[in-house]
Design a protein around this motif. Structure first.
Motif, PDB file in Angstrom:
ATOM      1  N   VAL A 139       0.840  -1.052   0.111  1.00 57.44           N
ATOM      2  CA  VAL A 139      -0.049   0.088   0.004  1.00 57.44           C
ATOM      3  C   VAL A 139       0.880   1.230   0.023  1.00 57.44           C
ATOM      4  CG1 VAL A 139      -1.726   1.284   1.281  1.00 57.44           C
ATOM      5  CG2 VAL A 139      -2.025  -1.364   1.107  1.00 57.44           C
ATOM      6  N   ALA A 142      -7.876  -0.488   1.751  1.00 60.25           N
ATOM      7  CA  ALA A 142      -6.506  -0.431   1.031  1.00 60.25           C
ATOM      8  C   ALA A 142      -5.733  -1.601   1.156  1.00 60.25           C
ATOM      9  CB  ALA A 142      -5.624   0.655   1.228  1.00 60.25           C
ATOM     10  N   LEU A 151      -3.617   4.667  -0.509  1.00 63.41           N
ATOM     11  CA  LEU A 151      -4.395   4.991   0.326  1.00 63.41           C
ATOM     12  C   LEU A 151      -4.112   6.667   0.394  1.00 63.41           C
ATOM     13  CD1 LEU A 151      -6.284   4.561   2.650  1.00 63.41           C
ATOM     14  CD2 LEU A 151      -4.261   4.246   4.069  1.00 63.41           C
TER      15      LEU A 151
END
Length: 262
Positions: A15, A196, A50
């Motif tokens: 992420v 996410a 994110l």
């Protein structure tokens, strides 16, 4: 908080996280945001992005204190920031192929709403407020806001938000489809990160293809026959990925699939 601390970019566990630590966009913040967005778009290891603000606000758009000063000193340059900063940031977000989750903890207005709508999934705190704000200071919109509002809501509702400056609660934004989920105020960031991380552990190639399909359909780029042909091409490519073959095998074995993104 100094501008040097305004935008954070980190990457972990698949992420890439972009965090706005201040709600108003100064020139320095916009420059750093553009660098962060491009880093996310160019990452070869991120399987989801994110995009977060703070508890008080996701983003309230242009810093009007700085804007007022520029209007006074060099008025001809006051709105050059649209081409110089806002447009590249929005195009950078559009170029992110993997899923983008936006966490909205508070106010999300003006260009901030345009940036939020550039994401794919939006998780909002119940206290959040969303609105366009531009006409309230004598401007039309930027950051692709009008286009995204018309696509999401239709012309009549988009016109209402643009001309009347209607502020939406998070629950109303959920009803209209502008946000994906509304959670308790204390949980917005945790839930956005969970989304996410979940997407980052999913079938990345399929997510990339699905984003492409939805965008193409929303933009009316092709007629049905062309879209069907493109779908067939995408399915042919996805059908030989490790994720698809493994998921089918897991289904037959009554097991939960594990996706590697390959």
């Amino acid at each position: 908080m100094s501008d040097a601390q305004a935008v954070e970019f980190t990457e972990a566990d698949g992420v890439a996280t972009i965090r706005l630590n201040r709600p108003a966009l100064t020139r320095r913040v916009k420059e750093e945001l553009l660098v962060a967005v491009r880093s996310a778009a160019e990452s070869t290891t991120a399987r989801a992005v994110l995009f977060l603000g703070s508890d008080k606000a996701f983003c309230v758009g242009q810093d009007l204190v700085e804007h007022a000063r520029i209007l006074e000193e060099t008025p001809e340059q006051a709105l050059s920031t649209v081409r110089e900063h806002y447009n590249p940031v929005v195009l950078g977000l559009e170029s992110v192929q993997v899923p983008v989750v936006v966490g909205i903890g508070g106010a999300c207005v003006g260009a901030g709403l345009g940036l939020a709508l550039a994401g794919d999934v939006r998780v909002a705190a119940r206290r959040a407020k969303l609105g366009t704000a531009f006409t309230g200071i004598g401007l039309a919109s930027d950051s692709g806001l009008a286009l995204r509002l018309v696509r999401a809501l239709g012309q009549a509702r988009a016109m209402e938000l643009m001309l009347l400056g209607t502020m939406l609660t998070a629950d109303r934004a959920l009803e209209l489809g502008l946000v994906t989920e509304v959670v308790d105020d204390a949980d917005w960031e945790t839930r956005a990160r969970e989304a996410a991380v979940g997407l980052a552990s999913g079938p990345t190639a399929a997510f990339v293809a699905a984003k492409h399909e939805v965008r193409a359909a929303a933009e009316g780029q092709s007629d049905l026959s062309e879209l069907l042909e493109e779908e067939a091409d995408l399915q042919n490519r996805l059908g030989v990925t490790e994720d698809h073959v493994g998921a089918v095998r897991s289904f037959l074995n009554k097991e939960k699939p594990t996706f590697t993104g390959r």
